[in-house]
Design an enzyme around this catalytic site. Structure first.
Site, short mmCIF file in Angstrom:
data_model
loop_
_atom_site.label_atom_id
_atom_site.label_comp_id
_atom_site.label_asym_id
_atom_site.label_seq_id
_atom_site.Cartn_x
_atom_site.Cartn_y
_atom_site.Cartn_z
N LYS A 161 -6.76 8.27 3.10
CA LYS A 161 -5.98 6.63 3.72
C LYS A 161 -7.28 5.82 4.24
CE LYS A 161 -2.39 5.42 3.33
NZ LYS A 161 -1.60 4.85 2.12
N HIS A 201 -6.67 0.19 -1.17
CA HIS A 201 -5.81 -0.92 -1.16
C HIS A 201 -6.62 -2.18 -1.01
CE1 HIS A 201 -2.57 1.79 -1.60
NE2 HIS A 201 -2.78 2.46 -0.29
#
Length: 361
Positions: free
Chosen positions: A77, A95
């Site tokens: 992450k 992302h």
């Protein structure tokens, strides 16, 4: 030739217990001539001792910042906000390549430091298919949370999941938890969009095992969306992977007071993207309060949009994902010859070019 170093960092996110590298995998990498450094972690589902016993070099959390510049930093992450300049090659889910919120700030950190970003989401073969993903367990957990929330709505009682999420010890323990929420004999109906993908298959598996009638939609059914059909299900699980502009599956003005739909679980969870097919919320929901009220003109629909669902089953999710990743970690030393890494690097370069052009414009 100098040894490649793969450096597994401790995750900055406090709820992240998954790992992309198992102790057994680390042992295989070292046998292949790769140096493996593991940052100690009090969160990771596999203990530090297991990595140490495998022969890995152990480091303190955050030591990756001062690692040799040619080390490849591996994680899952987001990175912490510092340092502002990133000098290493990083592998994780960033992302950022679809212009999500903060994408320019992140890419600027890499460009400033001379590092590079190998986003796991863009690890694809020449056929365009992703080679490593948590999708199955994301869909599995997203559907599980939606099912528990629906039972609580039906019983008109306090939401169990909104008392705070905790990782399950196993899939069996999760099954028992779901069964404990059941009221009466009535089972909900569910619509899974993106049913043919990894996430969709995970959602379908747990729903059908708990007696839910599942409608399965793929690309054909979303070319001309039948929103009345969506609203005529009790639960919606969105697992669609959207890479371009499409009409929304549901917008706030589609939801009516008499709609049957009561719970949405947006497994794809991409609220910061212009391509979000469920513009019913503005940010991912959290473990503390995973279910919120979706934006709507009339009816009340509960919406779950947790962006690290597989962390709720960290053992199963890590074992499956790390097994997918391992063959490609072995080819990192010669990544310019591996189409998966070549395609991944091309996606990064394309994103940087897009940022540069937008700044000029």
């Amino acid at each position: 030739m100098k040894k490649l170093t793969i450096w597994l960092r401790d995750e900055a996110r406090t709820t992240e217990r998954r790992t992309p590298l198992l102790p057994e995998g680390a042992k295989e990498l070292m046998a292949a001539g790769i140096e493996v450094v593991i940052e100690k972690s009090d969160k990771r589902i596999f203990t530090d001792a297991l990595y140490a016993d495998a022969g890995c070099t152990m480091a303190s959390p955050g030591d990756w910042e001062t690692a040799p510049t040619d080390a490849v930093i591996l994680g899952l992450k987001e990175l912490p906000p510092e340092p502002r300049s990133l000098i290493h090659s990083h592998i994780y889910f960033a992302h950022a390549f679809k212009k999500q919120s903060g994408w320019q700030t992140l890419l600027s950190r890499f460009l400033r430091g001379g590092g590079s970003l190998l986003d796991i989401e863009y690890m694809k073969g020449d056929d365009g298919r992703r080679v490593a993903a948590f999708g199955f367990w994301a869909g599995y957990m997203g559907a599980a949370l939606a099912l528990m929330q629906w039972y609580d709505r039906k019983a008109e009682r306090t939401s169990f999941i909104n008392q705070g999420l905790r990782p399950s010890d196993s899939a069996k323990a999760l099954d028992d938890l779901i069964k404990s929420r059941v009221v009466g004999s009535e089972q909900p109906t569910a619509l899974v969009i993106g049913a043919g993908g990894r996430s969709g298959s995970g959602a379908i598996k747990i729903l059908e095992r708990h007696g839910v009638r599942v409608t399965k939609w793929g690309r054909a059914e979303t070319k001309d969306v039948d929103r009345e059909a969506i609203l005529n299900h009790d639960i919606l699980i969105n697992c669609a992977y959207v890479t371009g502009h499409i009409p929304p599956f549901l917008a706030p003005y589609h939801i009516k007071a008499d709609s049957r739909l009561k719970v949405i679980s947006d497994v794809s969870c991409d609220p910061f993207s212009d391509y979000n097919p469920l513009p019913l919320y503005s940010a991912p929901t959290c473990w503390k309060t995973p279910a919120i009220t979706a934006k709507s003109v009339e009816g009340r629909v509960d919406l779950i949009a947790v962006d690290n669902l597989p962390s709720l089953l960290p053992m199963e999710a890590s074992i499956e994902f790390a097994t997918m990743m391992l063959p490609y970690l072995k080819t990192l030393a010669t990544r310019t010859q591996d189409p998966v890494w070549v395609n991944c690097d091309a996606a990064y370069r394309h994103a940087c070019d897009a940022m540069t052009k937008s700044e000029v414009a």
